[in-house]
Design a protein around this motif. Structure first.
Motif, short mmCIF file in Angstrom:
data_model
loop_
_atom_site.label_atom_id
_atom_site.label_comp_id
_atom_site.label_asym_id
_atom_site.label_seq_id
_atom_site.Cartn_x
_atom_site.Cartn_y
_atom_site.Cartn_z
N THR A 194 0.83 -1.20 0.00
CA THR A 194 0.00 0.00 0.00
C THR A 194 0.86 1.25 0.00
OG1 THR A 194 -1.82 -1.11 1.14
CG2 THR A 194 -1.77 1.29 1.26
N GLY A 195 1.87 1.28 0.83
CA GLY A 195 2.71 2.46 0.89
C GLY A 195 3.98 2.23 1.67
N TYR A 196 4.99 3.03 1.38
CA TYR A 196 6.25 3.01 2.11
C TYR A 196 6.27 4.20 3.07
CZ TYR A 196 8.44 -0.26 -1.26
OH TYR A 196 8.77 -1.33 -2.04
N ARG A 197 6.34 3.91 4.37
CA ARG A 197 6.53 4.98 5.35
C ARG A 197 8.03 5.20 5.51
NH1 ARG A 197 3.52 7.47 9.40
NH2 ARG A 197 1.75 6.10 8.96
N LEU A 198 8.44 6.46 5.48
CA LEU A 198 9.86 6.80 5.51
C LEU A 198 10.25 7.30 6.90
CD1 LEU A 198 10.13 8.66 2.10
CD2 LEU A 198 10.38 6.21 2.55
N SER A 199 11.40 6.83 7.36
CA SER A 199 11.95 7.29 8.64
C SER A 199 12.99 8.37 8.37
CB SER A 199 12.60 6.13 9.39
OG SER A 199 11.64 5.14 9.72
N GLY A 200 12.95 9.43 9.17
CA GLY A 200 13.89 10.52 9.05
C GLY A 200 13.46 11.66 9.94
N GLU A 201 14.15 12.78 9.84
CA GLU A 201 13.76 13.94 10.64
C GLU A 201 12.43 14.46 10.11
OE1 GLU A 201 15.41 18.35 11.96
OE2 GLU A 201 16.70 16.96 10.85
N PRO A 202 11.40 14.54 10.95
CA PRO A 202 10.06 14.90 10.47
C PRO A 202 10.03 16.26 9.78
CG PRO A 202 9.95 14.02 12.70
CD PRO A 202 11.41 14.23 12.39
N ILE A 203 9.13 16.36 8.80
CA ILE A 203 8.87 17.64 8.14
C ILE A 203 7.39 17.97 8.32
CG2 ILE A 203 10.73 17.41 6.47
CD1 ILE A 203 8.62 16.50 4.43
N LYS A 204 7.09 19.22 8.46
CA LYS A 204 5.70 19.62 8.70
C LYS A 204 5.40 20.94 8.00
CE LYS A 204 5.37 17.26 13.16
NZ LYS A 204 4.98 17.34 14.58
N PRO A 205 4.12 21.15 7.65
CA PRO A 205 3.74 22.46 7.10
C PRO A 205 4.03 23.57 8.10
CG PRO A 205 1.98 20.84 6.82
CD PRO A 205 2.98 20.23 7.74
N GLU A 206 4.23 24.78 7.59
CA GLU A 206 4.53 25.91 8.47
C GLU A 206 3.38 26.18 9.45
OE1 GLU A 206 4.80 29.97 6.83
OE2 GLU A 206 6.81 29.99 7.72
N PRO A 247 -0.68 24.55 10.72
CA PRO A 247 -1.58 23.41 10.61
C PRO A 247 -2.52 23.58 9.40
CG PRO A 247 -1.48 24.19 12.87
CD PRO A 247 -0.77 25.21 12.03
N VAL A 248 -2.77 22.48 8.73
CA VAL A 248 -3.61 22.53 7.54
C VAL A 248 -4.69 21.47 7.63
CG1 VAL A 248 -1.95 21.07 6.29
CG2 VAL A 248 -3.64 22.40 5.02
N GLU A 249 -5.92 21.85 7.34
CA GLU A 249 -7.02 20.91 7.28
C GLU A 249 -7.44 20.78 5.82
OE1 GLU A 249 -10.26 21.72 9.84
OE2 GLU A 249 -9.00 22.01 11.63
N MET A 250 -7.49 19.56 5.34
CA MET A 250 -7.79 19.33 3.94
C MET A 250 -8.92 18.32 3.80
SD MET A 250 -3.95 19.01 2.35
CE MET A 250 -4.64 18.72 0.73
N ARG A 251 -9.71 18.50 2.77
CA ARG A 251 -10.68 17.47 2.41
C ARG A 251 -9.93 16.31 1.74
NH1 ARG A 251 -15.73 20.88 -0.29
NH2 ARG A 251 -16.31 22.04 1.61
N SER A 252 -10.53 15.14 1.80
CA SER A 252 -9.93 14.00 1.11
C SER A 252 -9.89 14.28 -0.39
CB SER A 252 -10.73 12.73 1.39
OG SER A 252 -10.54 12.31 2.72
N HIS A 253 -8.84 13.81 -1.01
CA HIS A 253 -8.67 14.01 -2.44
C HIS A 253 -8.15 12.71 -3.04
CE1 HIS A 253 -5.06 15.43 -0.19
NE2 HIS A 253 -4.48 14.55 -0.99
N GLY A 254 -8.19 12.60 -4.35
CA GLY A 254 -7.73 11.39 -5.02
C GLY A 254 -6.24 11.16 -4.83
N VAL A 255 -5.87 9.89 -4.71
CA VAL A 255 -4.47 9.50 -4.50
C VAL A 255 -4.13 8.40 -5.50
CG1 VAL A 255 -2.84 8.48 -2.87
CG2 VAL A 255 -4.52 10.11 -2.05
N ASN A 284 -3.97 3.78 -1.50
CA ASN A 284 -5.31 4.23 -1.16
C ASN A 284 -5.89 5.01 -2.33
OD1 ASN A 284 -5.37 3.29 1.64
ND2 ASN A 284 -3.82 4.85 2.01
N THR A 285 -7.21 5.02 -2.45
CA THR A 285 -7.83 5.76 -3.55
C THR A 285 -8.09 7.21 -3.19
OG1 THR A 285 -10.02 5.03 -2.80
CG2 THR A 285 -8.91 3.68 -4.46
N ALA A 286 -8.09 7.53 -1.90
CA ALA A 286 -8.31 8.91 -1.47
C ALA A 286 -7.63 9.12 -0.13
CB ALA A 286 -9.80 9.22 -1.36
N GLY A 287 -7.30 10.38 0.17
CA GLY A 287 -6.67 10.69 1.45
C GLY A 287 -6.61 12.19 1.65
N GLY A 288 -6.44 12.60 2.89
CA GLY A 288 -6.46 14.02 3.20
C GLY A 288 -5.14 14.60 3.65
N TYR A 289 -4.08 13.79 3.71
CA TYR A 289 -2.78 14.33 4.10
C TYR A 289 -2.23 15.21 2.98
CZ TYR A 289 -2.77 10.60 7.66
OH TYR A 289 -3.08 9.77 8.70
#
Length: 329
Positions: free
Chosen positions: A219-231, A233-241, A262-267
């Motif tokens: 399904t997906g590869y989760r990556l380990s490393g120093e976290p990155i984040k938006p400047e 907080p962001v709230e998003m509707r689900s969108h196609g993936v 996944n077929t949709a997601g909000g991240y």
């Protein structure tokens, strides 16, 4: 028929997937290394999308019940037919009772076994691929188990009884794919919709090393490393993936969507891996270090064209050999 003698978890029947159903929540699935499947099928004279066995846990062993032509492509594992070494990326002929064993690859992650005619399992929504989360497609919608028997689709004519081999894509296409250095796999990607929201962290996305974590699968590869984040907080509707999209969940460790995406997601989406590099990711093991390389649409298209030329060259080579041997006119 082909009997599964020995297998591990999550080995499945896969083809090139079932596009066109994401709108109703059905992922495309399909091989994690589609180029290996295409190449093996073309060698055998099959349609490029004929179903194959995807092996990702080893050892894997099958027994042939009739004369069968096959090819093994993908990872660099030891291949033995009746305990004798055989070449990958090459056509072989098995007799009734012969046993093919595939042992743990040295570096890469997945092996594909293609058969003349392709694996004959029911077509579901235009594909024979296994969708494990949905429990359909492939062999009863599940991983292969010892004792399972797979049929192949009958074909007219015979292949040569000598091997036809090709140079594997990693070598033949090395001018189009950046080489790994210091065991770091470069993966090309294009900035995606929410890239600008990460501001300075966006630079670290491209510059730092990431490692494919144990929380990774088809399904997906989760990556380990120093976290990155938006400047902010962001709230998003689900969108196609789709496969290749790189999403960043609240924890800040990116997830690359893969074949069972996944077929949709909000991240928020920070980047999209170019399609032609997905097969290299599909061969990457847990723990592999990767670095994202900023790419362009033009480079992605040029690489895609190079891959298509490679497959066409394999087709021409196989046809020329069969013509020289009098198998076809």
């Amino acid at each position: 028929m082909i009997e599964i003698v020995q297998t591990g978890p999550l080995n499945t029947v896969q083809d090139l997937g079932r596009p066109g159903y994401r709108a109703i929540g059905v992922s495309a699935s399909g091989a994690m290394d589609p180029l290996a499947v295409r190449t093996g099928n073309v060698l055998l004279g099959n349609e490029q999308g004929a179903a194959a066995i995807e092996v990702q846990t080893f050892p894997f062993k099958i027994r042939f019940s009739a004369i069968t032509d096959f090819a093994v492509t993908g990872a660099d594992g030891a291949l033995l037919l009746n305990e004798r070494d055989v070449m990958a990326w090459s056509i072989h002929r098995a007799a009734a009772g012969d046993v093919l064993e595939i042992r743990q690859p040295r570096r890469l992650g997945r092996v594909y076994i293609t058969f003349s005619g392709g694996v004959d399992v029911p077509v579901v929504m235009g594909s024979r691929s296994t969708t494990l989360r949905g429990g359909f497609g492939g062999y009863d919608g599940r991983p292969l188990a010892a004792g399972d028997a797979l049929a192949t689709i009958p074909v007219d004519g015979n292949l040569p009884q000598r091997a036809i081999a090709v140079v594997e894509p990693a070598v033949a296409l090395r001018d189009f794919f950046p080489a790994a250095t210091d065991d770091v796999l470069p993966i090309r990607a294009i900035p995606a919709g929410e890239h600008v929201l990460f501001v300075s962290d966006a630079d670290r996305f491209w510059s730092q090393l990431w490692r494919i974590s144990s929380q990774s699968d088809r399904t997906g590869y989760r990556l380990s490393g120093e976290p990155i984040k938006p400047e902010a907080p962001v709230e998003m509707r689900s969108h196609g993936v789709v496969p290749g999209v790189v999403q960043v969940p609240p924890g800040g460790e990116p997830i690359i969507q893969m074949s069972d995406a996944n077929t949709a997601g909000g991240y928020p989406k920070i980047a999209g891996v170019i399609e032609s590099d997905l097969w290299r990711l599909g061969q990457a093991r847990i723990g592999t270090k990767i670095r994202f390389v900023r790419s362009t649409h033009a480079e992605a298209r040029a690489t895609e064209q190079a891959v298509d030329r490679y497959v066409e060259d394999v087709c021409r080579t196989a046809t020329m050999v069969k013509r020289a041997l009098g198998i076809i006119a």
